[in-house]
Design a protein around this motif. Structure first.
Motif, PDB file in Angstrom:
ATOM      1  N   TRP A   6       0.906  -1.262   0.040  1.00  0.00           N
ATOM      2  CA  TRP A   6       0.128   0.164   0.032  1.00  0.00           C
ATOM      3  C   TRP A   6       0.741   1.197   0.039  1.00  0.00           C
ATOM      4  O   TRP A   6       1.773   1.279   0.797  1.00  0.00           O
ATOM      5  N   LYS A  11      -4.222   5.985  -3.373  1.00  0.00           N
ATOM      6  CA  LYS A  11      -5.440   6.545  -2.824  1.00  0.00           C
ATOM      7  C   LYS A  11      -6.115   7.127  -3.836  1.00  0.00           C
ATOM      8  O   LYS A  11      -5.222   7.939  -4.779  1.00  0.00           O
ATOM      9  N   ASP A  18     -10.456   4.383  -0.017  1.00  0.00           N
ATOM     10  CA  ASP A  18      -9.439   4.005   0.201  1.00  0.00           C
ATOM     11  C   ASP A  18      -8.911   3.000   1.213  1.00  0.00           C
ATOM     12  O   ASP A  18      -8.070   2.081   1.391  1.00  0.00           O
ATOM     13  N   HIS A  21      -9.567  -0.436  -0.182  1.00  0.00           N
ATOM     14  CA  HIS A  21      -8.770  -0.829  -1.137  1.00  0.00           C
ATOM     15  C   HIS A  21      -7.540  -1.450  -0.124  1.00  0.00           C
ATOM     16  O   HIS A  21      -7.071  -2.304  -0.367  1.00  0.00           O
ATOM     17  N   TYR A  22      -7.167  -0.630   0.822  1.00  0.00           N
ATOM     18  CA  TYR A  22      -6.320  -1.058   1.830  1.00  0.00           C
ATOM     19  C   TYR A  22      -6.442  -2.469   2.443  1.00  0.00           C
ATOM     20  O   TYR A  22      -5.703  -3.265   2.344  1.00  0.00           O
TER      21      TYR A  22
END
Length: 90
Positions: A6, A11, A18, A21-22
């Motif tokens: 990451w 982002k 975000d 996604h992380y």
């Protein structure tokens, strides 16, 4: 499988997306670790199911935002999501 790292370039500026996604990267890396460690089928399938569930939640969130924001390429993006979910289920 190659682990993902990451970083800020991933982002998009929407905190909820975000964060999701992380979390997807964390789960993916857990899968990479399990495969590298030659974890048992049960443990690997558990991670794959978690990835599938979380991906479904993420896509639903993302698609709702795209509809709210009238994202012009929504239909194509939705098709890509559907294809990935189908692939994960297989």
């Amino acid at each position: 499988m190659e682990r993902m790292e990451w970083n800020d370039s991933l982002k998009i500026g929407l905190e909820e997306i975000d964060n999701q996604h992380y979390e997807l990267i964390v789960i993916y890396n857990d899968l990479c670790d399990a495969i590298e460690a030659r974890a048992g089928v049960e443990q690997t399938l558990k991670i794959l199911r978690k990835l599938g569930r979380y991906t479904s939640v993420h896509f639903a969130t993302e698609e709702a935002l795209m509809r709210m924001l009238e994202y012009p390429d929504y239909e194509n993006h939705k098709k890509a999501h559907d294809a990935l979910i189908s692939e994960l289920r297989q």
